[in-house]
Scaffold this motif. Structure first.
Motif, mmCIF file in Angstrom:
data_model
loop_
_atom_site.group_PDB
_atom_site.id
_atom_site.type_symbol
_atom_site.label_atom_id
_atom_site.label_comp_id
_atom_site.label_asym_id
_atom_site.label_seq_id
_atom_site.Cartn_x
_atom_site.Cartn_y
_atom_site.Cartn_z
ATOM 1 N N TYR A 36 7.556 16.047 3.317
ATOM 2 C CA TYR A 36 8.121 14.756 2.954
ATOM 3 C C TYR A 36 8.684 14.910 1.543
ATOM 4 O O TYR A 36 8.170 15.698 0.740
ATOM 5 C CB TYR A 36 7.049 13.671 2.975
ATOM 6 C CG TYR A 36 6.381 13.469 4.314
ATOM 7 C CD1 TYR A 36 5.015 13.648 4.472
ATOM 8 C CD2 TYR A 36 7.118 13.085 5.439
ATOM 9 C CE1 TYR A 36 4.388 13.462 5.691
ATOM 10 C CE2 TYR A 36 6.504 12.893 6.658
ATOM 11 C CZ TYR A 36 5.141 13.077 6.785
ATOM 12 O OH TYR A 36 4.531 12.890 8.002
ATOM 13 N N LEU A 44 7.262 4.903 -7.580
ATOM 14 C CA LEU A 44 8.066 5.462 -6.504
ATOM 15 C C LEU A 44 9.446 4.805 -6.462
ATOM 16 O O LEU A 44 9.567 3.581 -6.413
ATOM 17 C CB LEU A 44 7.362 5.245 -5.165
ATOM 18 C CG LEU A 44 8.096 5.791 -3.944
ATOM 19 C CD1 LEU A 44 8.104 7.322 -3.965
ATOM 20 C CD2 LEU A 44 7.461 5.285 -2.648
ATOM 21 N N LYS A 51 11.620 7.552 -0.810
ATOM 22 C CA LYS A 51 11.040 8.698 -0.132
ATOM 23 C C LYS A 51 11.745 8.940 1.195
ATOM 24 O O LYS A 51 12.292 8.004 1.806
ATOM 25 C CB LYS A 51 9.536 8.523 0.089
ATOM 26 C CG LYS A 51 9.159 7.340 0.979
ATOM 27 C CD LYS A 51 7.629 7.253 1.110
ATOM 28 C CE LYS A 51 7.220 6.038 1.945
ATOM 29 N NZ LYS A 51 5.729 5.924 2.057
ATOM 30 N N PHE A 77 10.128 12.931 -2.128
ATOM 31 C CA PHE A 77 9.955 11.740 -2.950
ATOM 32 C C PHE A 77 10.743 11.883 -4.260
ATOM 33 O O PHE A 77 10.927 12.989 -4.777
ATOM 34 C CB PHE A 77 8.478 11.549 -3.329
ATOM 35 C CG PHE A 77 7.526 11.508 -2.165
ATOM 36 C CD1 PHE A 77 7.080 12.675 -1.563
ATOM 37 C CD2 PHE A 77 7.062 10.298 -1.680
ATOM 38 C CE1 PHE A 77 6.196 12.645 -0.494
ATOM 39 C CE2 PHE A 77 6.171 10.252 -0.610
ATOM 40 C CZ PHE A 77 5.741 11.422 -0.015
ATOM 41 N N GLY A 84 2.640 10.982 4.402
ATOM 42 C CA GLY A 84 3.773 10.536 3.601
ATOM 43 C C GLY A 84 3.592 9.153 3.019
ATOM 44 O O GLY A 84 4.573 8.490 2.668
ATOM 45 N N TYR A 98 10.189 9.958 -8.007
ATOM 46 C CA TYR A 98 9.432 9.036 -8.836
ATOM 47 C C TYR A 98 10.147 8.878 -10.176
ATOM 48 O O TYR A 98 10.800 9.801 -10.668
ATOM 49 C CB TYR A 98 8.018 9.564 -9.094
ATOM 50 C CG TYR A 98 7.045 9.311 -7.971
ATOM 51 C CD1 TYR A 98 6.972 10.164 -6.881
ATOM 52 C CD2 TYR A 98 6.199 8.206 -8.001
ATOM 53 C CE1 TYR A 98 6.075 9.936 -5.852
ATOM 54 C CE2 TYR A 98 5.300 7.967 -6.974
ATOM 55 C CZ TYR A 98 5.247 8.828 -5.895
ATOM 56 O OH TYR A 98 4.360 8.591 -4.886
ATOM 57 N N THR A 108 2.885 6.211 0.396
ATOM 58 C CA THR A 108 3.215 6.059 -1.016
ATOM 59 C C THR A 108 1.966 6.292 -1.854
ATOM 60 O O THR A 108 0.898 5.765 -1.556
ATOM 61 C CB THR A 108 3.764 4.660 -1.293
ATOM 62 O OG1 THR A 108 4.986 4.500 -0.564
ATOM 63 C CG2 THR A 108 4.049 4.474 -2.782
ATOM 64 N N ILE A 109 2.114 7.099 -2.867
ATOM 65 C CA ILE A 109 1.020 7.360 -3.794
ATOM 66 C C ILE A 109 1.238 6.501 -5.020
ATOM 67 O O ILE A 109 2.324 6.484 -5.603
ATOM 68 C CB ILE A 109 0.950 8.850 -4.147
ATOM 69 C CG1 ILE A 109 0.587 9.650 -2.886
ATOM 70 C CG2 ILE A 109 -0.065 9.093 -5.256
ATOM 71 C CD1 ILE A 109 0.475 11.131 -3.092
#
Lengths: 114, 114
Positions: free
Chosen positions: B32, B46, B49, B34, A100, B36, A102-103
Motif C-alpha cells: 500500500y 495522512l 493513500k 501513502f 492499509g 503524509y 490509516t495510521i
C-alpha cells in the motif's frame, strides 16, 4: 476527538537516567507503534504491538523497551539513555495490522540526552 | 525488504505554482502507498493513500497522487500551492497483509514563497 497523546512533549535528560515516554490513544485501536525521526533519515520504526501483550521489534529497537498491558497505552522506555537516542519520537496507532488502515500519529516527543 | 526514495530533499516554489513531489519505491511484494504531511512542530497527518482500484488518488487540501506500478512510483502533485502548504512531505509504503509497519522515505521539505 480521536487522538494519540504523548507525554512529555519535550524532555532534556542525562545519560543513563531511565525515562518513560507515555502514549495513549482513544480510538480503541489494536495496533500501536513507536517511530523515531532523525534529520535526513525519515522515520524509522522502533517497536510495534498488534494487541495487548503482543509486541515485536521494529527496525531500530536497540536501547528501547515497550509494554502493552492495556489496549489504549503503549509506553516507550529508555532504561539507560545515551546521546544517540536524542531524537523526535512519534507514537502511532491504527485499527489493525496489514489492511492499509490509516495510521494516526501523536504530536511527537522531543528528547535530548546530554 | 521495502525501500522508498524521495527525489529532492528541498523544493521551493512560488504561491500558485504547480508542485510535483516524486516518490519511487522498491518491494518484492505488493504494498500500500501513502503520503503524509508534517507541518512545523506537529505530528504526521495522512494526505492520501492508495490501496487498490483507480490509480489516481485524491486527498485532502487539493493534493493528488498517481500510482504507476510499472515505474514503481507514487508522485504527489498539487496544481496550485498556497503558502500554508509549506511543510515536510513523506512518502511511505506498507506490505499488504503485513504488520502495518510504514517504511518512510527521507522526506521532502516544501517551501512555498509569496
Amino acid at each position: 476527538e480521536a487522538q494519540v497523546t504523548q507525554n512529555p512533549r519535550y524532555l532534556i535528560t542525562v545519560t543513563g537516567k531511565k525515562l518513560t515516554v507515555t502514549c495513549s490513544q482513544n480510538m480503541n485501536h489494536e495496533y500501536m507503534s513507536w517511530y523515531r525521526q532523525d534529520p535526513g533519515l525519515g522515520l524509522r520504526q522502533i517497536y510495534y504491538s498488534m494487541n495487548v501483550e503482543v509486541t515485536d521489534k521494529g527496525d531500530v529497537p536497540e536501547g528501547y523497551k515497550v509494554s502493552r498491558k492495556e489496549k489504549r497505552n503503549f509506553p516507550l522506555i529508555l532504561e539507560s539513555p545515551s546521546p544517540n537516542q536524542t531524537s523526535l519520537y512519534f507514537c502511532a496507532s491504527s485499527r489493525s495490522g496489514g489492511s492499509g488502515n490509516t495510521i494516526y500519529f501523536g504530536e511527537g516527543s522531543w528528547l535530548t540526552v546530554v | 525488504a521495502q525501500s522508498v526514495t524521495q527525489l529532492g530533499s528541498h523544493v521551493s516554489v512560488s504561491e500558485g505554482a504547480l508542485v510535483l513531489l516524486r516518490c519511487n519505491y522498491s518491494s518484492s511484494v505488493s504494498v500500500y502507498l501513502f503520503w503524509y504531511v508534517q507541518y512545523p512542530n506537529q505530528g504526521l497527518q495522512l494526505l492520501l493513500k492508495y490501496l487498490s482500484g483507480s490509480t489516481l488518488v485524491k486527498g485532502i487540501n487539493g493534493f493528488e497522487a498517481e500510482f504507476n506500478k510499472s515505474q514503481t512510483s507514487f508522485h504527489l502533485r498539487k496544481p496550485s500551492v498556497h503558502i500554508s502548504d509549506t511543510a515536510e512531505y513523506f512518502c511511505a509504503v506498507s506490505v499488504q497483509g503485513g504488520s502495518e509497519k510504514l517504511v518512510f522515505g527521507k522526506g521532502t521539505k516544501l517551501t512555498v514563497n509569496p
